[in-house]
Scaffold this active site. Structure first.
Site, short mmCIF file in Angstrom:
data_model
loop_
_atom_site.label_atom_id
_atom_site.label_comp_id
_atom_site.label_asym_id
_atom_site.label_seq_id
_atom_site.Cartn_x
_atom_site.Cartn_y
_atom_site.Cartn_z
N GLU A 89 -19.15 -5.86 9.82
CA GLU A 89 -20.16 -5.01 10.63
C GLU A 89 -21.29 -5.93 11.32
O GLU A 89 -21.65 -5.83 12.65
CB GLU A 89 -21.02 -4.08 9.98
CG GLU A 89 -19.94 -2.76 9.66
CD GLU A 89 -19.15 -2.96 8.37
OE1 GLU A 89 -18.20 -2.25 7.84
OE2 GLU A 89 -19.22 -4.10 7.59
N LYS B 49 0.87 -1.06 0.23
CA LYS B 49 -0.02 0.06 0.00
C LYS B 49 0.88 1.32 -0.01
O LYS B 49 1.72 1.22 0.82
CB LYS B 49 -0.73 -0.07 1.16
CG LYS B 49 -2.14 1.03 1.44
CD LYS B 49 -2.93 0.76 2.44
CE LYS B 49 -3.98 1.76 2.36
NZ LYS B 49 -5.03 1.79 3.58
N ARG C 223 -25.31 -2.08 7.14
CA ARG C 223 -25.01 -3.47 6.81
C ARG C 223 -25.32 -4.51 7.82
O ARG C 223 -25.52 -5.85 7.92
CB ARG C 223 -23.39 -3.70 6.69
CG ARG C 223 -23.09 -2.52 5.68
CD ARG C 223 -21.75 -2.81 5.22
NE ARG C 223 -21.77 -3.86 4.28
CZ ARG C 223 -20.49 -4.52 3.69
NH1 ARG C 223 -19.37 -4.12 4.05
NH2 ARG C 223 -20.78 -5.08 2.60
#
Length: 624
Positions: free
Chosen positions: A357, A269, A385
């Site tokens: 979640e 990243k 969600r």
């Protein structure tokens, strides 16, 4: 060598410099390039990304890590004939460049400009624009089934998903289905070891083991490859995701197999940009306007400001020091939700469950059953969600769980899937849940204390950005604060949270026109306080103002409760339209919805005159 070139780590100068990326119209242009020019192209794309994203703001670190991998994807697969789906979508900037949109990056994430995520309206190469994680594999499963039903025999569906998003349960539901079939689906696992922060959980351990030399032969029952092959996939990798030729070769292998394949690509990243690679917090995951050489924002010349997120983090840390029963949970977002200070001081009481979640909410229910008070910190948009878990796993059992919803309301440049404009509507239907909407930092601290002391489910919502200046009440009654009061019982403005300041401005302007206006802040928006009902009954008109959808919103709850108590005062609700709002500046989007102080004044005047209010129409033309 330029200063920016020096900031580009691990990149070597090449014979080809300064490619005009705006001349790339379609992936055919990339496939036509000689292999010897690809390293130069990758370097030019990185330079372009740094210059454009540091100027406009956006997701920098994830896209710097996707350069070679995206080039290889478009050289092997024929987009859009072969759909390429990007999970979460914030890693799709390189894809946008390679599909003819480089010239539009000057207006990245600006109103009317380029979206920060894939957008079906922008390009035929963009298939999905939902930026919630872990969904790409399910899209891929459905598209491959559609291809089969149409009789398409020569198409491949590609899903690019990070190791962080792979921690979401929906991804595993899709893997379970894909692996049981024989359709040509290639899952590209972009393994950079992190989402916002380092990825956690058993899958991470499996992937790390797989990346160690000899793991597959030495420990076949523990290797990550075995995990995927046992559920029906051909595993290819790990491959260096920054070696275009190597990635191309593996993707070509995957393409010709014509069955479910998982390609394990290892990337970094922030690759190639020293400030991103050196950033231990999140590798410059998302930035505002920053200096291209340092990756840092310019120091502010004004008075210091504190974000809602930081205020919450400080307040929670204080409460954690007072109450050993207080614990916290988040879904891969320790720093973005403000939990990092508590995680540092009380590491055993903060749980990062990955991008999951639903699991986070039901795990919180279990903690509450075990005698603790969990604080579940999420972005507002991601609470949707876990709607079933909030309703059935927490509220049905009347458990003491507090949901803290950051980025509630209009968030701005991230667009439709990141605006937090449904949470209050959702939570309004949950039996027994109390919802607080703090108007400023002082109220956030006090309401968080009240919430974490309550014996049932609670929630707090606050917006993105700097916390409002303290607005003190002229008097309080129960859970309601009166912020301004007129001796003439004409109009009552009910302001929710950060709407208080503009409601007070509107009240001042209306008072100058001889109209008596009071402004009330309920503090606890749900349930509706008896004191607020009593105040509403003593006015000729009630106008509610909220940074949430008007549909089933907080104003609707007030109106319904007033009817239930036979209070006949007319009620007009101002809020956000029942629509997917585009990306743009928060203030402009609020203005588009009629929520400036001047527009509130106009709405009150029209309502007093018996004229219909003007609301933004939904896309289907239905009333708001």
């Amino acid at each position: 060598m330029t200063e920016l070139s020096e900031a580009l780590a691990h990149e070597q100068p090449t014979a080809l410099e300064g490619t005009d990326l705006t001349t790339l119209d379609a992936p055919d242009d990339i496939r036509a390039l000689p292999a010897g020019q690809l390293a130069a192209l990758a370097r030019d794309i990185r330079t372009f990304l740094i210059e454009k994203v540091c100027t406009s703001g956006g997701h920098l670190g994830p896209n710097l890590g996707m350069v070679e991998l995206t080039i290889a994807l478009h050289r092997v697969f024929d987009s859009p004939r072969d759909p390429i789906l990007f999970d979460t979508g914030h890693q799709a900037y390189v894809h946008k460049i390679l599909t003819g949109r480089a010239a539009d990056f000057d207006r990245l994430r600006q109103a009317g400009g380029l979206s920060g995520y894939p957008s079906r309206a922008e390009s035929v190469h963009d298939w999905s624009e939902n930026s919630h994680a872990s969904a790409s594999l399910s899209y891929a499963d459905g598209l491959a089934k559609a291809h089969e039903l149409h009789g398409y025999r020569d198409r491949t569906v590609v899903a690019v998903i990070g190791d962080g998003a792979m921690t979401g349960g929906m991804a595993w539901e899709a893997l379970n289905n894909i692996g049981a079939g024989d359709r040509p689906i290639v899952v590209v696992l972009n393994d950079n070891g992190r989402s916002y922060a380092p990825t956690t959980g058993a899958l991470t351990n499996q992937l790390d083991a797989l990346k160690r030399p000899g793991t597959r032969t030495a420990h076949p029952l523990q290797a990550g490859a075995d995990l995927f092959t046992q559920i029906g996939f051909t595993y290819l990798g790990p491959v260096d995701g920054h070696d275009t030729a190597a990635v191309e070769a593996v993707l070509e292998q995957a393409r010709v197999l014509r069955r479910p394949v998982l390609v394990h690509a290892v990337t970094i990243k922030g690759r190639g940009y020293a400030p991103a690679e050196d950033d231990e917090a999140d590798c410059l995951h998302a930035v505002g306007t920053v200096d291209t050489l340092t990756g840092r924002s310019a120091p502010s010349s004004g008075p210091p400001s504190v974000s809602w997120t930081n205020l919450f983090g400080q307040a929670l840390l204080e409460l954690a020091g007072e109450r050993e029963s207080l614990v916290a949970i988040t879904a891969s977002m320790l720093r973005p939700t403000g939990l990092h200070p508590m995680a540092v001081k009380y590491p055993g009481r903060v749980f990062d469950v990955g991008i999951a979640e639903q699991h986070a909410v039901t795990s919180a229910a279990g903690l509450a059953m075990g005698g603790f008070h969990p604080v579940v910190a999420l972005y507002s948009t991601f609470l949707t969600r876990a709607a079933d878990q909030v309703l059935m796993d927490v509220a049905l059992h009347r458990l003491p769980v507090t949901f803290v919803l950051d980025r509630a309301g209009v968030t701005g440049p991230d667009g439709a899937s990141h605006h937090g404009i449904w949470d209050a509507s959702l939570l309004g239907i949950v039996p027994g849940l109390r919802l607080a909407v703090p108007r400023d930092g002082a109220r956030l601290r006090s309401l968080l204390r009240e919430a974490t002391a309550h014996e049932g489910p609670t929630a707090l919502r606050f917006p993105k950005g700097t916390a409002e200046q303290a607005l003190e009440a002229v008097r309080s009654a129960g859970s309601m604060d009166v912020l301004s009061e007129s001796g003439i019982r004409d109009v009552l403005l009910i302001s929710y949270g950060p709407m208080a300041g503009r409601c007070l401005q509107a009240a001042t302007r209306l008072t100058e026109q001889g109209i008596g206006v009071s402004v009330a802040d309920p503090r606890w928006a749900i349930p509706v306080a008896p004191e607020l009902l009593d105040l509403a009954a003593r006015h000729r008109l009630v106008v509610t103002v909220e940074d949430n959808s008007r549909t089933a919103g907080l104003g609707s709850t007030v109106a319904q409760t007033m009817r239930d108590h036979a209070i006949n005062t007319p009620v007009h609700n101002l809020g956000l339209p029942r629509a997917f709002l585009t990306h743009g500046l928060r203030e402009q989007l609020l203005a588009d919805a009629g929520l400036t102080a001047a527009q509130i004044v106009n709405a009150v005047l029209r309502a007093r005159a018996g004229e219909p209010l003007e609301h933004t129409a939904a896309p289907d033309g239905s009333p708001q």
